[in-house]
Design a protein around this motif. Structure first.
Motif, PDB file in Angstrom:
ATOM      1  N   GLY A   8       0.788  -1.225   0.000  1.00  0.00           N
ATOM      2  CA  GLY A   8       0.000   0.000   0.000  1.00  0.00           C
ATOM      3  C   GLY A   8       0.817   1.271   0.000  1.00  0.00           C
ATOM      4  N   ALA A   9       2.068   1.196   0.480  1.00  0.00           N
ATOM      5  CA  ALA A   9       2.874   2.413   0.646  1.00  0.00           C
ATOM      6  C   ALA A   9       3.890   2.622  -0.457  1.00  0.00           C
ATOM      7  N   HIS A  10       3.915   1.760  -1.501  1.00  0.00           N
ATOM      8  CA  HIS A  10       5.009   1.900  -2.476  1.00  0.00           C
ATOM      9  C   HIS A  10       4.809   3.097  -3.408  1.00  0.00           C
ATOM     10  N   HIS A  11       3.643   3.775  -3.312  1.00  0.00           N
ATOM     11  CA  HIS A  11       3.456   5.053  -4.023  1.00  0.00           C
ATOM     12  C   HIS A  11       3.096   6.170  -3.046  1.00  0.00           C
ATOM     13  N   ASP A  12       3.492   6.007  -1.770  1.00  0.00           N
ATOM     14  CA  ASP A  12       3.280   7.021  -0.722  1.00  0.00           C
ATOM     15  C   ASP A  12       1.804   7.339  -0.509  1.00  0.00           C
ATOM     16  N   GLU A  13       0.928   6.361  -0.720  1.00  0.00           N
ATOM     17  CA  GLU A  13      -0.501   6.597  -0.527  1.00  0.00           C
ATOM     18  C   GLU A  13      -0.967   6.177   0.861  1.00  0.00           C
ATOM     19  N   CYS A  14      -0.069   5.608   1.649  1.00  0.00           N
ATOM     20  CA  CYS A  14      -0.313   5.393   3.077  1.00  0.00           C
ATOM     21  C   CYS A  14       1.046   5.439   3.771  1.00  0.00           C
ATOM     22  N   GLU A  15       1.034   5.535   5.079  1.00  0.00           N
ATOM     23  CA  GLU A  15       2.273   5.717   5.835  1.00  0.00           C
ATOM     24  C   GLU A  15       3.099   4.434   5.860  1.00  0.00           C
ATOM     25  N   MET A  16       4.406   4.581   5.662  1.00  0.00           N
ATOM     26  CA  MET A  16       5.310   3.425   5.745  1.00  0.00           C
ATOM     27  C   MET A  16       5.543   3.066   7.208  1.00  0.00           C
ATOM     28  N   GLN A  17       5.351   1.791   7.542  1.00  0.00           N
ATOM     29  CA  GLN A  17       5.458   1.359   8.927  1.00  0.00           C
ATOM     30  C   GLN A  17       6.666   0.466   9.177  1.00  0.00           C
ATOM     31  N   THR A  18       7.260  -0.118   8.134  1.00  0.00           N
ATOM     32  CA  THR A  18       8.437  -0.971   8.297  1.00  0.00           C
ATOM     33  C   THR A  18       9.465  -0.601   7.237  1.00  0.00           C
ATOM     34  N   LEU A  19      10.697  -1.117   7.379  1.00  0.00           N
ATOM     35  CA  LEU A  19      11.748  -0.867   6.400  1.00  0.00           C
ATOM     36  C   LEU A  19      11.484  -1.590   5.089  1.00  0.00           C
ATOM     37  N   LEU A  20      10.528  -2.537   5.098  1.00  0.00           N
ATOM     38  CA  LEU A  20      10.210  -3.265   3.877  1.00  0.00           C
ATOM     39  C   LEU A  20       9.555  -2.347   2.847  1.00  0.00           C
ATOM     40  N   ALA A  21       8.767  -1.383   3.312  1.00  0.00           N
ATOM     41  CA  ALA A  21       8.030  -0.496   2.400  1.00  0.00           C
ATOM     42  C   ALA A  21       8.959   0.357   1.529  1.00  0.00           C
ATOM     43  N   PRO A  22       9.947   1.084   2.108  1.00  0.00           N
ATOM     44  CA  PRO A  22      10.835   1.860   1.221  1.00  0.00           C
ATOM     45  C   PRO A  22      11.661   0.992   0.285  1.00  0.00           C
ATOM     46  N   ILE A  23      11.995  -0.235   0.685  1.00  0.00           N
ATOM     47  CA  ILE A  23      12.745  -1.127  -0.214  1.00  0.00           C
ATOM     48  C   ILE A  23      11.900  -1.454  -1.438  1.00  0.00           C
ATOM     49  N   VAL A  24      10.621  -1.788  -1.222  1.00  0.00           N
ATOM     50  CA  VAL A  24       9.736  -2.085  -2.359  1.00  0.00           C
ATOM     51  C   VAL A  24       9.563  -0.853  -3.234  1.00  0.00           C
ATOM     52  N   GLN A  25       9.439   0.319  -2.611  1.00  0.00           N
ATOM     53  CA  GLN A  25       9.268   1.553  -3.384  1.00  0.00           C
ATOM     54  C   GLN A  25      10.490   1.817  -4.263  1.00  0.00           C
ATOM     55  N   VAL A  26      11.678   1.683  -3.685  1.00  0.00           N
ATOM     56  CA  VAL A  26      12.912   1.950  -4.434  1.00  0.00           C
ATOM     57  C   VAL A  26      13.083   0.942  -5.564  1.00  0.00           C
ATOM     58  N   CYS A  27      12.852  -0.338  -5.278  1.00  0.00           N
ATOM     59  CA  CYS A  27      13.051  -1.370  -6.301  1.00  0.00           C
ATOM     60  C   CYS A  27      12.008  -1.256  -7.407  1.00  0.00           C
ATOM     61  N   ASP A  28      10.799  -0.845  -7.076  1.00  0.00           N
ATOM     62  CA  ASP A  28       9.784  -0.598  -8.104  1.00  0.00           C
ATOM     63  C   ASP A  28      10.243   0.530  -9.029  1.00  0.00           C
ATOM     64  N   ALA A  29      10.818   1.587  -8.450  1.00  0.00           N
ATOM     65  CA  ALA A  29      11.316   2.695  -9.263  1.00  0.00           C
ATOM     66  C   ALA A  29      12.501   2.253 -10.129  1.00  0.00           C
TER      67      ALA A  29
END
Length: 509
Positions: free
Chosen positions: A393-414
């Protein structure tokens, strides 16, 4: 005479019998009474003995209880005496402390009085000194204090800004070095394929004679095929080729396979077309499930809900900006696992989150929710762990990131979407995005010119030297970056460079 004699004798015999019986009865009655009295005496003696024994026993118990009670009373009396002694000692101690406090208070009162006198003298001297300084400087004490405060504030601001900039520059340098190392190493370790999905599929045929059979009499076959599959069949002058056009890759694949079976079989008519299309659609659904299973096995992702496996398989027939969604998901999953390993996190969870991050793009019915939030809700529905759902849910910043897993998915998606050749954009959309970038920066006061370069990856902003100072340029770049993040959609990241220069021009004549 005889009768009277008999009667007399009978009476005499009865009297004698009565006297004898009475004698015997009295004798036996006396014996019974004697026996009863003897037994009663024995019982009485026994009872007296029992009563005496019980009395002696009760007397012993009572004496024992009395002795115990007396012992407790004596113990309580001794405790009370000790408590009384302690209380007396405490009272004496408190009295002694009270006397000490009283004497200390008197001493403190005297000291306070002396201090008050000294303070009054100091206040008087201070006032005299302030009056003398005011007379010499020509400023009041309040004005001098305000000037000093302003001077200190300006100095503190300058030093704080300089210190903060040094810390931020150092932190950015270290963070950039480490981030570049991890990202570059991750990209190098993951092999990627570059594939662009089109909106058309070309079906090759052996000869152009088949085109007429596919069209049918008055075009009934091709109309039936288009109605059954939902795509457009283009039969033109292209040799040995038929073009299948449609935005949905699943429909195009169903049409391609149906055409292949119809051409191979040779029987082409509307009823046969509907039958073959229904059969092929079932085959494609089975292939979707099989593709999802193979993908999860290849990536080592286990325990997925069957519906999630089907959605992963459907990614094969979806695309995002021309990039195949399943290829993008596999690539993102591998990137996430590699980056998580570099950062000391769980690579299995990272790979799972990377594989599922775009499942919100798969459903046929497309609700109003953004695909990231829709994917998060679907993952929650099928009992995925909270950290996986949050990363989706957070890989496009549409909800708050709660764990370090979220920014990793966001970066790798980019990374997967922004690498050269991975995606494509319509020229008009590309040009509009660059124009929007430049116009956004131009809306700020003091900005003279803006240039979007490097395909929109860098925005250079030229400001007037007489309108903005050096400190404000740093704030301006941060404000523009934040506004771009909040209002625009773009792949990767955009670098904002604010340029301020002073030019001095003179002419020699």
């Amino acid at each position: 005479m005889d009768i009277l004699t008999i009667i007399g004798m009978f009476l005499l015999g009865g009297v004698a019998s009565w006297i004898g019986i009475r004698f015997i009865f009295n004798t036996r009655y006396k014996n019974i009474i004697k026996d009863a009295e003897a037994q009663a005496e024995v019982i009485r003696k026994n009872k007296m003995i029992e009563v005496k024994e019980k009395f002696i026993s009760l007397k012993g118990d009572l004496e024992k209880q009395v002795n115990q009670r007396n012992a407790r009373i004596q113990a309580m009396e001794s405790k009370l005496k000790q408590r009384e002694l302690q209380i007396n000692q405490r009272v004496e101690e408190l009295q002694r402390k009270k006397n000490e406090v009283t004497s200390t208070k008197e001493s403190l009162d005297a000291q306070i009085e002396a201090v008050e006198k000294k303070k009054a003298e100091m206040d008087k001297l201070h006032k005299q000194e302030v009056d003398r300084l005011e007379a010499l400087s020509g400023l009041s004490a309040e004005e001098a204090k305000n000037r000093l405060i302003q001077s200190l504030q300006e100095e503190a601001k300058t030093e704080a800004a300089s210190y903060i900039n040094e810390i931020m520059d150092d932190a950015k340098l270290q963070a950039n070095k480490e981030a570049k190392r991890i990202v570059v190493q991750t990209i190098q370790r993951v092999a990627t394929e570059t594939a662009i999905e089109n909106a058309v599929t070309v079906f090759h045929i052996d000869s152009d004679e088949i085109k007429g059979r596919i069209i049918g009499r008055e075009g009934r076959n091709i109309r039936a095929l288009e109605a059954a599959t939902g795509v457009e069949i283009i039969v033109d002058d292209t040799p040995e080729a038929i073009v299948i056009s449609g935005f949905d890759p699943v429909r195009r694949e169903v049409a391609r396979l149906a055409l292949h079976q119809l051409v191979t079989d040779g029987r082409i008519h509307p009823a046969r077309i509907e039958e073959v299309v229904a059969k092929v659609r079932k085959q494609v659904e089975d292939e979707i499930v099989e593709t999802g299973k193979r993908t999860t096995i290849d990536l080592g992702v286990h325990g997925l809900h069957p519906e999630l496996i089907r959605m992963v398989g459907r990614m094969k027939y979806r695309s995002s900006y021309g990039q195949n969604l399943l290829q993008h998901a596999r690539e993102t999953a591998n990137l996430c696992a590699t980056m998580a390993s570099e950062l000391g996190l769980n690579p299995k969870k990272a790979r799972r989150a990377g594989l599922l991050h775009d499942i919100g793009k798969v459903p046929d019915d497309e609700p109003e929710l953004p695909h990231a939030l829709l994917g998060m809700k679907m993952a929650e529905k099928f009992k995925e762990k909270p950290e996986i759902c949050n990363a989706i849910g957070a890989h496009h910043d549409e909800c708050e990131m709660q764990t370090l897993l979220a920014p990793i998915v966001q970066v790798c998606d980019a990374i997967s979407g922004a690498r050269p050749g991975a995606r494509r954009e319509i020229v008009e959309a590309y040009i509009k995005r660059l124009n929007d970038l430049e116009q956004l920066a131009l809306s700020y006061p003091g900005v003279l010119k803006t240039y979007a370069i490097q395909a929109g990856r860098e925005l250079r902003v030229i400001v007037g030297a007489d309108k903005i100072d050096d400190k404000e340029t740093e704030q301006l770049s941060a404000d523009i970056a934040k506004k771009i993040q909040d209002e625009m959609t773009y792949p990767g990241q955009v670098k904002i460079t604010v340029i301020r220069e002073t030019r001095s021009v003179a002419y020699a004549k």
